[in-house]
Design an enzyme around this catalytic site. Sequence first.
Site, PDB file in Angstrom:
ATOM      1  N   VAL A  47      -9.744   0.748  12.638  1.00 46.80           N
ATOM      2  CA  VAL A  47      -9.831   0.876  13.770  1.00 46.80           C
ATOM      3  C   VAL A  47     -11.723   1.704  14.424  1.00 46.80           C
ATOM      4  CG1 VAL A  47      -8.520   3.234  14.057  1.00 46.80           C
ATOM      5  CG2 VAL A  47      -8.313   1.995  15.927  1.00 46.80           C
ATOM      6  N   PHE A 106     -13.608  -0.556  16.251  1.00 50.26           N
ATOM      7  CA  PHE A 106     -14.489  -0.229  17.678  1.00 50.26           C
ATOM      8  C   PHE A 106     -16.012   0.108  18.416  1.00 50.26           C
ATOM      9  CE2 PHE A 106      -9.879   1.724  19.176  1.00 50.26           C
ATOM     10  CZ  PHE A 106      -9.575   0.616  19.357  1.00 50.26           C
ATOM     11  N   THR A 139      -0.471   6.959  17.998  1.00 46.35           N
ATOM     12  CA  THR A 139      -1.357   7.998  18.053  1.00 46.35           C
ATOM     13  C   THR A 139      -2.408   7.962  16.456  1.00 46.35           C
ATOM     14  OG1 THR A 139      -0.117   9.764  16.964  1.00 46.35           O
ATOM     15  CG2 THR A 139      -0.530   9.291  19.884  1.00 46.35           C
ATOM     16  N   TYR A 192       0.467  -1.463   0.074  1.00 38.19           N
ATOM     17  CA  TYR A 192      -0.081   0.142  -0.156  1.00 38.19           C
ATOM     18  C   TYR A 192       0.889   0.976   0.350  1.00 38.19           C
ATOM     19  CZ  TYR A 192      -3.859   3.539   1.669  1.00 38.19           C
ATOM     20  OH  TYR A 192      -4.703   3.847   1.642  1.00 38.19           O
TER      21      TYR A 192
END
Length: 323
Positions: free
Chosen positions: A193, A197, A216, A151
């Site tokens: 993410v 989540f 982060t 990628y």
Amino acid sequence: MVRLVDSRKRILVTGGAGFIGSHLVDELLSQGHEVICADNLFTGAKSNIEHLHSNPNFEFLRHDVTFPLYVEVDEIFNLACPASPVHYQHDPVQTTKTSVQGAINMLGLAKRLKCKILQASTSEVYGDPLLHPQPESYWGNVNPIGARSCYDEGKRCAETLFFDYRRQHGLKIKVARIFNTYGPRMHHADGRVVSNFIVQALQGAPITLYGKGQQTRSFCYVQDMVEGLIKLMETDDAITGPVNLGNPDESSIRSLAERIIGLTGSESEIVHKPLPEDDPKQRCPDISLAKEELDWAPSVQIDEGLNRTIDYFRKRLTNLVVQ
Ligand code: NAD
Ligand code: UDP
């Protein structure tokens, strides 16, 4: 951003059935343009564009950009490429081909048509950055042979091709370096993410935090991203980018997990899983250039964007259970 244009254009959006692409298509249609969406539906979904099929200004082509495409358009947004690590690592050779051969094909089309072309590049061109936040002048810290390289290096090579087509053939190019973007129509199972989540929290399943969660990211709501992409396309020919587009509001992945648990009112527990290979430790865009050249900055705050995304997944999960 409702704005009807006096000069209607015919615009090709590759990857237009995907997450960002389908929102871009919606916005371009609402501005009065005609849109051709070319997508092989690898990670995109018909459901993202099904509301458009009765729209006479919309046309869907099932097409793989690694093959040439012959259409007549005024502008091209090249977004075709799987974007989540799970999907782009599923068939890494095809991922590189999509970025590189896809760019060659779309640049060839733009060259024939003498039209503007915008590339959806990525913050991944900075790899695991040693400079923070990342300005466009930073050349990055990328592993050329790892699991993410198909990628990262594919997108870097696509940027090279864009600038070589400009130098060699005088093409009108725009390169946007997109940082983590989220919102409705993310694929519920693509491993990214925010979708992971939210889905886990809504299902009361354990929230899978990779590593200690100290890494982060900076999350940009999709509506802001679409506005940035369109503003970049509208700049005059001297402006090429690369331009960072993203939200500089940086947070740790742990605090994102806690925020989503709070917003959903979930009782899910956080469980730790191993950190994936070459997972960048920190990522935050320096968006000074976008502010200066595009007069653009994100406006949707994280809680507002997450609430809209949570609403979307609540409805979607109910439908998935019913079907
Ligand atoms: P997505 O996976 O939802 O959309 C990509 C679309 O491209 C899908 O509809 C998929 O079916 C299509 N596609 C994949 N390979 C193709 C091929 N060979 N031919 C035709 N279509 C193909 O991902 P997204 O999040 O909407 O990302 C859109 C673009 O933005 C991608 O180029 C991605 O690299 C870039 N980007 C996204 C993010 C992000 O956080 N979402 C960050 C950086 C860059
Ligand atoms: N991540 C996580 N749990 C998950 C999915 C992702 O902790 O269930 C972490 C991942 O390791 C990374 C960050 O969240 O540090 C962002 O991951 P994502 O795949 O969304 O995007 P990218 O790594 O490409 O920025």
